[in-house]
Each structure stands twice: as C-alpha cells, then as structure tokens.
Motif scaffolding. Structure first.
Motif, PDB file in Angstrom:
ATOM      1  N   GLN A  21       3.476  -5.388   0.842  1.00 41.88           N
ATOM      2  CA  GLN A  21       4.737  -5.656   1.546  1.00 41.88           C
ATOM      3  C   GLN A  21       4.757  -5.114   2.964  1.00 41.88           C
ATOM      4  O   GLN A  21       5.424  -5.677   3.831  1.00 41.88           O
ATOM      5  CB  GLN A  21       5.897  -5.051   0.751  1.00 41.88           C
ATOM      6  CG  GLN A  21       7.266  -5.273   1.380  1.00 41.88           C
ATOM      7  CD  GLN A  21       8.388  -4.869   0.460  1.00 41.88           C
ATOM      8  OE1 GLN A  21       8.571  -5.471  -0.594  1.00 41.88           O
ATOM      9  NE2 GLN A  21       9.142  -3.849   0.829  1.00 41.88           N
ATOM     10  N   GLU A  22       4.018  -4.022   3.218  1.00 41.69           N
ATOM     11  CA  GLU A  22       4.051  -3.386   4.527  1.00 41.69           C
ATOM     12  C   GLU A  22       2.680  -3.427   5.183  1.00 41.69           C
ATOM     13  O   GLU A  22       1.662  -3.254   4.512  1.00 41.69           O
ATOM     14  CB  GLU A  22       4.469  -1.913   4.405  1.00 41.69           C
ATOM     15  CG  GLU A  22       5.891  -1.714   3.957  1.00 41.69           C
ATOM     16  CD  GLU A  22       6.200  -0.242   3.743  1.00 41.69           C
ATOM     17  OE1 GLU A  22       7.388   0.110   3.771  1.00 41.69           O
ATOM     18  OE2 GLU A  22       5.259   0.550   3.526  1.00 41.69           O
ATOM     19  N   ASP A  23       2.675  -3.632   6.468  1.00 45.31           N
ATOM     20  CA  ASP A  23       1.450  -3.505   7.245  1.00 45.31           C
ATOM     21  C   ASP A  23       1.276  -2.023   7.563  1.00 45.31           C
ATOM     22  O   ASP A  23       2.144  -1.431   8.209  1.00 45.31           O
ATOM     23  CB  ASP A  23       1.559  -4.324   8.535  1.00 45.31           C
ATOM     24  CG  ASP A  23       0.245  -4.405   9.276  1.00 45.31           C
ATOM     25  OD1 ASP A  23      -0.801  -4.480   8.620  1.00 45.31           O
ATOM     26  OD2 ASP A  23       0.271  -4.415  10.522  1.00 45.31           O
ATOM     27  N   PRO A  24       0.198  -1.382   7.116  1.00 41.76           N
ATOM     28  CA  PRO A  24       0.047   0.055   7.333  1.00 41.76           C
ATOM     29  C   PRO A  24       0.124   0.432   8.808  1.00 41.76           C
ATOM     30  O   PRO A  24      -0.360  -0.297   9.676  1.00 41.76           O
ATOM     31  CB  PRO A  24      -1.347   0.351   6.763  1.00 41.76           C
ATOM     32  CG  PRO A  24      -1.565  -0.728   5.743  1.00 41.76           C
ATOM     33  CD  PRO A  24      -0.900  -1.945   6.311  1.00 41.76           C
ATOM     34  N   ASP A  25       0.737   1.591   9.062  1.00 38.90           N
ATOM     35  CA  ASP A  25       0.858   2.044  10.443  1.00 38.90           C
ATOM     36  C   ASP A  25      -0.478   2.559  10.962  1.00 38.90           C
ATOM     37  O   ASP A  25      -0.882   2.257  12.075  1.00 38.90           O
ATOM     38  CB  ASP A  25       1.945   3.112  10.565  1.00 38.90           C
ATOM     39  CG  ASP A  25       1.783   4.251   9.564  1.00 38.90           C
ATOM     40  OD1 ASP A  25       0.984   4.128   8.619  1.00 38.90           O
ATOM     41  OD2 ASP A  25       2.484   5.276   9.724  1.00 38.90           O
ATOM     42  N   THR A  26      -1.183   3.354  10.178  1.00 35.66           N
ATOM     43  CA  THR A  26      -2.461   3.914  10.599  1.00 35.66           C
ATOM     44  C   THR A  26      -3.320   4.153   9.372  1.00 35.66           C
ATOM     45  O   THR A  26      -2.794   4.484   8.305  1.00 35.66           O
ATOM     46  CB  THR A  26      -2.271   5.235  11.373  1.00 35.66           C
ATOM     47  OG1 THR A  26      -3.552   5.829  11.608  1.00 35.66           O
ATOM     48  CG2 THR A  26      -1.414   6.217  10.604  1.00 35.66           C
TER      49      THR A  26
ATOM     50  N   ASN B 234      -9.484   7.837  17.777  1.00 35.38           N
ATOM     51  CA  ASN B 234      -9.754   6.442  17.409  1.00 35.38           C
ATOM     52  C   ASN B 234     -10.215   6.300  15.961  1.00 35.38           C
ATOM     53  O   ASN B 234     -10.601   5.206  15.551  1.00 35.38           O
ATOM     54  CB  ASN B 234     -10.818   5.850  18.339  1.00 35.38           C
ATOM     55  CG  ASN B 234     -10.345   5.761  19.778  1.00 35.38           C
ATOM     56  OD1 ASN B 234      -9.180   5.438  20.037  1.00 35.38           O
ATOM     57  ND2 ASN B 234     -11.222   6.067  20.718  1.00 35.38           N
ATOM     58  N   PHE B 235     -10.171   7.383  15.194  1.00 35.76           N
ATOM     59  CA  PHE B 235     -10.687   7.346  13.825  1.00 35.76           C
ATOM     60  C   PHE B 235     -10.043   6.242  12.995  1.00 35.76           C
ATOM     61  O   PHE B 235     -10.716   5.541  12.239  1.00 35.76           O
ATOM     62  CB  PHE B 235     -10.475   8.699  13.139  1.00 35.76           C
ATOM     63  CG  PHE B 235     -10.849   8.703  11.681  1.00 35.76           C
ATOM     64  CD1 PHE B 235     -12.160   8.884  11.282  1.00 35.76           C
ATOM     65  CD2 PHE B 235      -9.884   8.491  10.700  1.00 35.76           C
ATOM     66  CE1 PHE B 235     -12.508   8.865   9.946  1.00 35.76           C
ATOM     67  CE2 PHE B 235     -10.211   8.471   9.358  1.00 35.76           C
ATOM     68  CZ  PHE B 235     -11.531   8.664   8.977  1.00 35.76           C
ATOM     69  N   SER B 236      -8.730   6.078  13.111  1.00 35.44           N
ATOM     70  CA  SER B 236      -8.024   5.126  12.243  1.00 35.44           C
ATOM     71  C   SER B 236      -8.408   3.673  12.508  1.00 35.44           C
ATOM     72  O   SER B 236      -8.142   2.799  11.680  1.00 35.44           O
ATOM     73  CB  SER B 236      -6.514   5.292  12.395  1.00 35.44           C
ATOM     74  OG  SER B 236      -6.095   4.958  13.709  1.00 35.44           O
ATOM     75  N   ALA B 237      -9.051   3.404  13.642  1.00 33.19           N
ATOM     76  CA  ALA B 237      -9.485   2.034  13.936  1.00 33.19           C
ATOM     77  C   ALA B 237     -10.693   1.643  13.099  1.00 33.19           C
ATOM     78  O   ALA B 237     -10.937   0.452  12.872  1.00 33.19           O
ATOM     79  CB  ALA B 237      -9.807   1.891  15.418  1.00 33.19           C
TER      80      ALA B 237
END
Length: 503
Positions: A33-38, A174-177
């Motif tokens: 339902q949600e697009d994760p923020d990070t 930039n880890f979450s990318a």
C-alpha cells in the motif's frame, strides 16, 4: 473442476510474468500500500518499508504468531539479574550480500550507527543502550544505562535489522539507494513509486526455505486497485485487503484470504499548531463525543475491525477493560463547545494519507463532527508527505495508523512520549507525568506492577483526550491459491521465507 483450476493457475502465473518488471522464471509479486520512504532500517519510517525489509534485511530476533521472541541472526540470549545487560549469541556462517561476514563487530557497528545518525528513527528504541561489548567473534552484549525489559523486543523490528558495515561506510548517506543487508533477497533495482525488485541471495543461511528467484514489491496505494490486480493475476499477494472486499476473494476459486488480529491502532492526534483542538481540553472532549467509532468501523471496514478508545490493542494484556469507549453524544459535545466559549462552527483540519480507507474515515468523521458544531476540513496527502508533516508538527489533527509492536512501551512511548527526536515524534501530546510513568514501566519486570503503571498512563491520556484512538485493524491479505506457506502474524508483515508454489 481440477482441470479448470489448473488452467486458471497457469494463466495467473503467465500474467504475473507479463507484468512484473524484469521478471524471471520464478517471481513472487507482492502489492504493497505504501511506497517506502527509505531502504535504510535506521532511518525508515513507513510500514511499506517494513514490508520490503522482511525480504531484504534479517533481524537479530523475530516474533512468532503468539508474539514470542524467536531466534534469527541471534540464536540465543541471556539477561543479567537486574536487566541491565543483554548478551546475544550470534549465528555462525552468515554473510551480508556483499560478502562481508556477519559477526559481533557488525552488531556493534549497527547498534551504534542507529544511535548516532542524526536522521535515525531508532534512537529512542535504543536510548537505554549505553555501550556495546564484543565478547567474542559471535558474542555481543548490550550494556544498558538502566533496567529496560523492552530492548529485546525492539530488536524484532528495524532496530535489530543488520546492514553491511562495509557498504554503510562506503556509501554513507547514499546507502538507502542500494542497500546491503543479510536477508533472503538482495537489492536489485527500484523505480520510485512503482516497484522494488529483490533477487535471491545464493549464500543466505536459510536458503533451503527460499523458493523464489526474485520478489517484486509493487506499489499499489488504492485497495480496490490492489484487489483488481490480484484478481487479474498481475500480483500474487496483496496486503491490507479492504474488509469490504473479503467476500470477493472468498468467492474465488483462485484466491485465498489470510488474516490475523493486529497490534496496531488508528488514532487522531493533536499537532503543534495553536488551534482550538490542540489547546482546549473541552474542544477535544467535544470532538470525541461527536464521533461514533462503531459507525466508522461498520461503514469503512464492514465491522471487521475492533472499535476502541485505547492505544493498546484489545489483544494486548495491557488493554484496560475498565475504560470502555464513550458513546456518541451530540448534545453533550455542543454543550462542551459552548462551555469553552466557542461559537459554532469550530474549525478543525484533519491531515491524512490519501488512501481509500483513510479518506473514507476522514469523511465519516467530518460528517459526524459537523453535526455537533464543528466544521471539519479533510486534507489528504501522499503517505510519505503526510508522515513528514507529522514529524515536523505541521498539522492541526492527524489521522495516523500505527502498525503496533508486541511490547506496550514501543507503542505508548512512540505515540505519546515526550522528548523524542523530531524524526520519531508521531504525535503532539505528552506530559511529564505520563513520561515518568512510561520510564518506570520500561524497567519494570513484574507484570502486575507493570500493568498498574500502564493503567495509570491510559487513565491520563484518556482523561486529557491527548489522542483519540478509533479502532484496531485486523490484517487481511489476499493471495493466489496456488501458493503455500503464507503465515500472517499480528505485526501484519508478509514474510517471504517458506512461501512457495503449491505442489
């Protein structure tokens, strides 16, 4: 009938391959339902992120269907006599997706990173951890500044998710990318507001229980569209099926329903603005009397959720039965507004995520409250944007959905605790007395004494109407009937381990 079902299952599988991005032979597609923020466990703040992390990042410990803590990356643990030191024995032979070994040094790195990053949302969960001792290659101790029986449970969620120290140091902010963890699947690609694709990690410690070559989390915000895509075979698993759509799944030969009682709560919280709702107790009392929780539950969720006035789920042993929810009383609400010196209509703005169910709840509240002398404006925003406004305190009233944790401290302190960093503050109401009680309950190991502390906390926030709890959700999932191994726990997270095509 058997032949017909086989053909339909084949068509569904073919449809999944046609729609899934970069799909290969064995793809599991999950509608979230949600697009994760990070995609960084230290900074993530959305439920959609928790869904993806279940496939990407293993935790030190997990929960089972009965909320018992279970081994994961830690195989066993012990407390010292006064609950000020938690020693974890770690699983041997685990590696991160980049080949970095998982060991006690990696645990120390992760805990300290979650405590020290300026944008970390895990700091409050680990605030009692004073230091981390490496006692051996696979033994680590969390030394606490005070007794804290909640730390172990905190490690069943993002505070306990382990990322590669090598990747974290190399990638920095930039880890979450391109996140690197140690879960059953490794990061492959992300198309913002569309999908996240993970591929099977060949060296996973529990690889024998992973039966798909990749998993694709597809962002489908609208529950009606998630159902339609599930019915079409575009996705194989869909979270948070609307209760009003359950019958459509149950009547299908090709779909199955999975459900679990939930730990979460949906509630209205006062923000930081100088408004009648935030500043005047009688206005908040009037607003609570103006709404009808049973009507909200019946109209929006077909009566399948649990209408309630408390933050702790009715499934929790810390739900206080002696504080039942009040009945709707429009005349009493009007009298309270008049007593407070307000002339109708009194303005209230409700910020909420622009999902179908939250919007419907907001509209019902708007209609009910307007009958009692309010004029309610509903402001729907994209989920991540709404969450950012909450953390910034930029709202009058916020309709929030908290997924819940198995220990009451991780619910109560998060929702009404004082002094939390802005990126961890989910509400605008707190008092020093409540915080002192929260702190006492955090270190209390005697269950009777702990219950008494939470009873007083509940009495205080109900009396001050600091938050207005509305209902506790039941988790409903829809899935293709040709899948086996699906188990939904009270945290509502889809765990891909053990899920496989039906034999």
């Amino acid at each position: 009938m058997t032949f017909k079902r086989s053909i339909l299952a084949l068509l569904a599988a073919t449809s999944v391959l046609a729609f899934a991005p970069a799909a290969i032979a064995a793809t599991l597609t999950v509608g979230i339902q949600e697009d994760p923020d990070t995609l960084d466990p230290a900074t993530g703040g959305t439920y959609g992120g928790r869904q993806v992390f279940a496939g990407l990042c293993d935790k030190l410990v997990d929960i089972d269907a009965n909320l018992n803590v279970q081994p994961m990356l830690a195989t066993s643990w012990t407390w010292n006599t006064d609950s000020t030191a938690l020693t974890l024995n770690l699983r041997e032979g685990v590696t991160f997706h980049d080949g970095t070994p998982f060991d006690a040094e990696a645990v120390k790195f992760n805990i300290e990173r979650a405590q020290t990053r300026e944008d970390s949302r895990r700091r409050a969960e680990l605030v009692s951890v004073e230091s981390v001792s490496v006692d051996g290659p696979l033994t680590v101790t969390l030394n606490l500044s005070k007794p804290d029986v909640t730390v172990l449970v905190a490690l069943t969620d993002r505070a306990g998710m382990m990322i590669s120290p090598t990747a974290a140091e190399t990638e920095g902010d930039n880890f979450s990318a391109s996140p690197v963890c140690s879960g059953p699947f490794q990061f492959a690609e992300r198309s913002q507001r569309e999908f996240i694709r993970l591929t099977k990690f060949a060296d996973y410690w529990n690889a024998d229980n992973i039966f798909y070559d990749e998993i694709v989390y597809t962002y489908v915000e609208d529950a009606t569209i998630r159902l339609a895509r599930l019915q079409a075979g575009d996705i194989q698993v869909a979270e948070r099926i609307a209760p009003t759509d359950i019958s459509a799944i149950e009547s299908s030969n090709n779909l199955s329903v999975y459900q679990s009682s939930g730990l979460g709560t949906s509630y209205l919280s006062a923000g930081g603005r100088d408004t009648p709702f935030s500043t005047d107790l009688n206005v908040r009392r009037a607003f609570e009397l103006a709404i009808d929780r049973n009507v909200i539950n019946q109209v929006t969720y077909a009566g399948l959720y649990v209408a309630d006035n408390q933050l702790e789920s009715n499934a929790s042993p810390y739900h206080i039965a002696e504080f039942p929810m009040p009945e709707r009383d429009v005349e009493a609400a009007k009298a309270l507004l008049a007593e407070a010196g307000y002339t109708a209509p009194v303005p209230v703005e409700i910020t909420l995520a622009n999902t179908l169910s939250d919007t419907r709840v907001g509209q019902i509240i708007q209609s009910l409250a307007n009958e009692a002398g309010f004029t309610v404006t509903v402001l729907p925003l994209e989920s991540a944007t709404a969450t950012q406004r909450v953390f910034a305190g930029e709202f009058d009233v916020f309709l929030s959905n908290w997924s819940g944790r198995s220990d009451p401290h991780l619910n109560i302190d998060t929702l009404i605790g004082c002094g939390r960093p802005a990126v961890e503050q989910y509400g605008g109401w707190c008092t020093e007395e409540v915080q002192e009680l929260i702190n006492a309950a955090q270190g209390e190991s005697d269950q009777t004494a702990r219950y008494d502390l939470y009873r007083r906390i509940t009495e205080l926030y109900l009396g001050d109407v600091g938050v207005i709890a509305l209902y506790h959700p039941t988790w409903f999932y829809g899935a293709a009937s040709n899948l086996d191994g699906i188990a939904i726990y009270p945290d509502g997270i889809f765990r891909p381990t053990g899920v496989k095509p039906a034999s």
